[in-house]
Design a protein around this motif. Structure first.
Motif, PDB file in Angstrom:
ATOM      1  N   THR A  96      -8.943   6.500   0.948  1.00  0.00           N
ATOM      2  CA  THR A  96      -8.549   7.734   1.929  1.00  0.00           C
ATOM      3  C   THR A  96      -6.626   7.625   2.275  1.00  0.00           C
ATOM      4  OG1 THR A  96      -9.109   6.582   3.281  1.00  0.00           O
ATOM      5  CG2 THR A  96     -11.031   8.023   2.730  1.00  0.00           C
ATOM      6  N   TRP A  97      -6.190   6.157   1.823  1.00  0.00           N
ATOM      7  CA  TRP A  97      -4.886   5.965   2.727  1.00  0.00           C
ATOM      8  C   TRP A  97      -3.975   7.544   2.226  1.00  0.00           C
ATOM      9  CZ3 TRP A  97      -3.068   3.553   6.077  1.00  0.00           C
ATOM     10  CH2 TRP A  97      -1.060   3.087   6.131  1.00  0.00           C
ATOM     11  N   PRO A  98      -3.660   7.781   0.786  1.00  0.00           N
ATOM     12  CA  PRO A  98      -3.084   9.276   0.218  1.00  0.00           C
ATOM     13  C   PRO A  98      -3.603  10.762   0.958  1.00  0.00           C
ATOM     14  CG  PRO A  98      -3.304   7.843  -1.850  1.00  0.00           C
ATOM     15  CD  PRO A  98      -4.282   6.901  -0.301  1.00  0.00           C
ATOM     16  N   LEU A  99      -4.337  10.395   1.263  1.00  0.00           N
ATOM     17  CA  LEU A  99      -4.874  11.803   2.547  1.00  0.00           C
ATOM     18  C   LEU A  99      -3.794  11.464   3.872  1.00  0.00           C
ATOM     19  CD1 LEU A  99      -8.659  12.086   1.536  1.00  0.00           C
ATOM     20  CD2 LEU A  99      -6.111  13.649   0.637  1.00  0.00           C
ATOM     21  N   PHE A 100      -4.219   9.972   4.776  1.00  0.00           N
ATOM     22  CA  PHE A 100      -3.404  10.123   5.420  1.00  0.00           C
ATOM     23  C   PHE A 100      -1.802  10.028   5.488  1.00  0.00           C
ATOM     24  CE2 PHE A 100      -1.898   6.763   8.451  1.00  0.00           C
ATOM     25  CZ  PHE A 100      -1.744   7.284  10.081  1.00  0.00           C
ATOM     26  N   GLU A 101      -1.384   9.421   3.952  1.00  0.00           N
ATOM     27  CA  GLU A 101       0.115   9.154   4.596  1.00  0.00           C
ATOM     28  C   GLU A 101       0.357  10.358   3.979  1.00  0.00           C
ATOM     29  OE1 GLU A 101       2.970   6.752   1.697  1.00  0.00           O
ATOM     30  OE2 GLU A 101       1.279   7.404   0.576  1.00  0.00           O
ATOM     31  N   ALA A 102       0.235  11.308   3.784  1.00  0.00           N
ATOM     32  CA  ALA A 102       0.350  13.065   3.209  1.00  0.00           C
ATOM     33  C   ALA A 102       0.486  14.124   4.751  1.00  0.00           C
ATOM     34  CB  ALA A 102      -0.606  14.135   1.914  1.00  0.00           C
TER      35      ALA A 102
ATOM     36  N   SER B 229       5.797   2.031   1.600  1.00  0.00           N
ATOM     37  CA  SER B 229       5.845   2.738   0.202  1.00  0.00           C
ATOM     38  C   SER B 229       4.718   2.319  -0.606  1.00  0.00           C
ATOM     39  CB  SER B 229       7.161   3.010  -0.328  1.00  0.00           C
ATOM     40  OG  SER B 229       7.463   1.096  -0.304  1.00  0.00           O
ATOM     41  N   ALA B 230       4.300   0.777   0.343  1.00  0.00           N
ATOM     42  CA  ALA B 230       3.434  -0.289  -0.417  1.00  0.00           C
ATOM     43  C   ALA B 230       2.347   0.878   0.578  1.00  0.00           C
ATOM     44  CB  ALA B 230       3.632  -1.675  -0.586  1.00  0.00           C
ATOM     45  N   GLY B 231       2.170   1.545   0.981  1.00  0.00           N
ATOM     46  CA  GLY B 231       1.213   2.253   1.428  1.00  0.00           C
ATOM     47  C   GLY B 231      -0.307   0.969   2.704  1.00  0.00           C
ATOM     48  N   ARG B 232       1.354   0.244   3.414  1.00  0.00           N
ATOM     49  CA  ARG B 232       0.665  -0.090   4.385  1.00  0.00           C
ATOM     50  C   ARG B 232       1.358   0.308   6.033  1.00  0.00           C
ATOM     51  NH1 ARG B 232       0.144  -3.779  -0.261  1.00  0.00           N
ATOM     52  NH2 ARG B 232      -1.554  -4.452  -0.328  1.00  0.00           N
TER      53      ARG B 232
END
Length: 57
Positions: free
Chosen positions: A18-24, A47-50
């Motif tokens: 779900t991280w890509p949804l949160f990042e968007a 950029s590493a998603g953290r």
């Protein structure tokens, strides 16, 4: 402020899937605080998603 009905909303745990949804979502709203970094430090997404900490200068 005018709002629209978001329709059906689904709450999911924040994880690798779900991280890509949160990042968007964060990107659409100009950051977690909408670009207002008056507190001196604001959370940021690497950029590493953290989650990281960014210090406002």
């Amino acid at each position: 402020m005018a709002t629209t009905d978001p329709g059906l909303v689904e709450v999911k745990a924040l994880n690798d899937a779900t991280w890509p949804l949160f990042e968007a979502l964060v990107e659409r709203h100009d950051g977690i605080f909408g670009g207002a970094g008056a507190s001196g430090s604001t959370p940021a997404v690497s950029s590493a998603g953290r989650a990281t900490r960014a210090i406002a200068c």
